[in-house]
Design a protein around this motif. Structure first.
Motif, short mmCIF file in Angstrom:
data_model
loop_
_atom_site.label_atom_id
_atom_site.label_comp_id
_atom_site.label_asym_id
_atom_site.label_seq_id
_atom_site.Cartn_x
_atom_site.Cartn_y
_atom_site.Cartn_z
N LEU A 156 -7.33 -2.37 4.89
CA LEU A 156 -7.78 -1.88 3.58
C LEU A 156 -9.19 -1.30 3.64
O LEU A 156 -9.48 -0.28 3.02
N ALA A 187 -5.10 1.33 -1.77
CA ALA A 187 -5.88 0.35 -1.01
C ALA A 187 -6.75 -0.47 -1.96
O ALA A 187 -6.86 -1.70 -1.84
N ILE A 219 0.82 -1.22 0.00
CA ILE A 219 0.00 0.00 0.00
C ILE A 219 0.85 1.27 0.00
O ILE A 219 0.41 2.33 -0.44
#
Ligand code: B12
Length: 324
Positions: free
Chosen positions: A280, A313, A241
């Motif tokens: 996430l 994400a 990420i």
């Protein structure tokens, strides 16, 4: 008594720096030419700031007239990954898990300058010293190599004897003349035939030894790129990420039993920032700048902004293997 290289090194230790090397202001010609070629080939992708102030990057006297010496500083940030990745989460590169490294360096550099000021009140540290952390137009790895801190490997990382490549860098320019350290002599000799970083980079971003095509580097894609990520690259990002450590993880110089010494600097550790993983669902649910800053303030994760973090994400979510 005058300010010497030995004193600067001892003060830098006192202020918590892991590495300190001194060099002269002239930019190494070989690195200037490599930087110019890198730009000419467009390998900086959309990082326009890398193509601005080219002259400043190659001549520190444009940043501090009368500069006589460069003090290169390094901090070890290594930390092992946890054995059990959190499900439905994105992984953050090691350097960014704690407090923003710019702030970590700035606090310590200011302490160093205060110490110099206490010991040498005749020096005007505001005029005779100027520091940069990453953001300055300055070829940090080239100068770190020239100051004897390590050598540049095929992954383009500065690899040190003490901590492998797990060090962040910053520099203090000064008008004080200091005895320079010897540059790392065995330039580029330490990688031998090893190609691990080149082979293991999921996106093939290391296009030649020492040359990174930023437009393919997962670090660029997840941190610096402001627009959509090309579909062919998205799948290769996996669950990253923010940033990527693969070219360092596979490097034999970073073998955990040899040079990957866990940092003693708590500010780099997860408890001082977002940690190793970002959930996430939580990242995708962020709606306002306020919510974004609740999660990221004081860390390097502010860099991609709210839109960038949510884009990352979503990429990670799409990469979660589907179970039948
Ligand atoms: C732009 C930038 C990026 C870009 C471009 C990276 C790149 N390789 O150029 C992106 C966003 C992709 C990036 C990624 C990362 N970055 Co960055 N980045 C920078 C920045 C701001 C400028 C780098 C630069 O000048 N690039 C231009 C190229 C031409 O220069 P260079 O990268 O130094 O490359 C040298 C070698 O490649 C060598 N070279 C060229 N040709 C050849 C040929 C051979 C045979 C060899 C061996 C060498 C060689 O010469 C070049 C000039 O000295 C610096 C900070 C600074 N002000 O210097 C941080 C910096 C380089 N980044 C850093 C870090 C930590 C990272 C990441 C690890 C972050 C992460 N975990 O996600 C990754 C690593 C990716 C990688 N392998 O480079 C650290 C590196 C510390 C270290 N030990 O080396 C720095 C110094 C920041 C800091 N203050 O500590 N980064």
């Amino acid at each position: 008594m005058s300010l010497t290289t030995e004193l600067i090194k001892s003060y830098s230790k006192e202020c918590g720096f892991d590495l300190c090397g001194i060099t002269t202001p002239e930019a190494p010609e070989r690195d200037v030419s490599r930087y110019q070629k890198w730009l000419a080939k467009g390998l900086h992708a959309d990082m326009q700031y890398m193509a601005d102030k080219v002259d400043r990057r190659c001549d520190p006297s444009l940043n501090l007239p009368e500069v006589k010496s460069i003090i290169m500083l390094g901090l070890n940030y290594y930390q092992p990954n946890s054995n059990q990745p959190e499900p439905d989460s994105g992984q953050v590169a090691r350097y960014a898990r704690g407090r923003d490294y710019h702030k970590i360096f700035e606090t310590k550099i200011r302490a160093l300058l205060r110490l110099i000021n206490d010991k040498f009140p005749e020096l005007d540290t505001r005029k005779e010293f100027k520091y940069f952390v990453d953001y300055g137009p300055f070829l940090e790895r080239a100068y770190a190599e020239k100051a004897g801190l390590g050598y540049i490997g095929k992954n383009s990382m500065l690899i040190t004897e003490e901590y492998g490549s797990w060090v962040m860098l910053a520099e203090v320019l000064t008008t004080v003349e200091l005895k320079p350290d010897k540059p790392n002599q065995n330039r580029h000799g330490h990688c031998g035939n090893c190609q691990r970083c080149i082979i293991h980079c999921p996106t093939g971003a290391i296009i030649a030894p020492g040359v990174v095509d930023a437009s393919k580097c997962i670090s660029y894609l997840t941190i610096e790129k402001r627009s959509e990520i090309e579909p062919t690259l998205r799948a290769k990002i996996g669950n990253r990420i923010f940033g990527c450590d693969i070219c360092q993880e596979v490097c034999p110089h970073n073998h955990p039993l040899q040079r990957s010494t866990p940092t003693t600097n708590k500010e780099f550790l997860p408890e001082s920032g977002v940690g190793e993983f970002v959930n996430l669902k939580q990242a995708l649910a962020l709606e306002s700048q306020e919510q974004f800053l609740d999660l990221t303030a004081g860390t390097a994760l502010t860099r991609p902004k709210l839109e960038g973090l949510k884009r990352n994400a979503q990429t990670c979510v799409n990469n979660i293997p589907k179970s039948d």
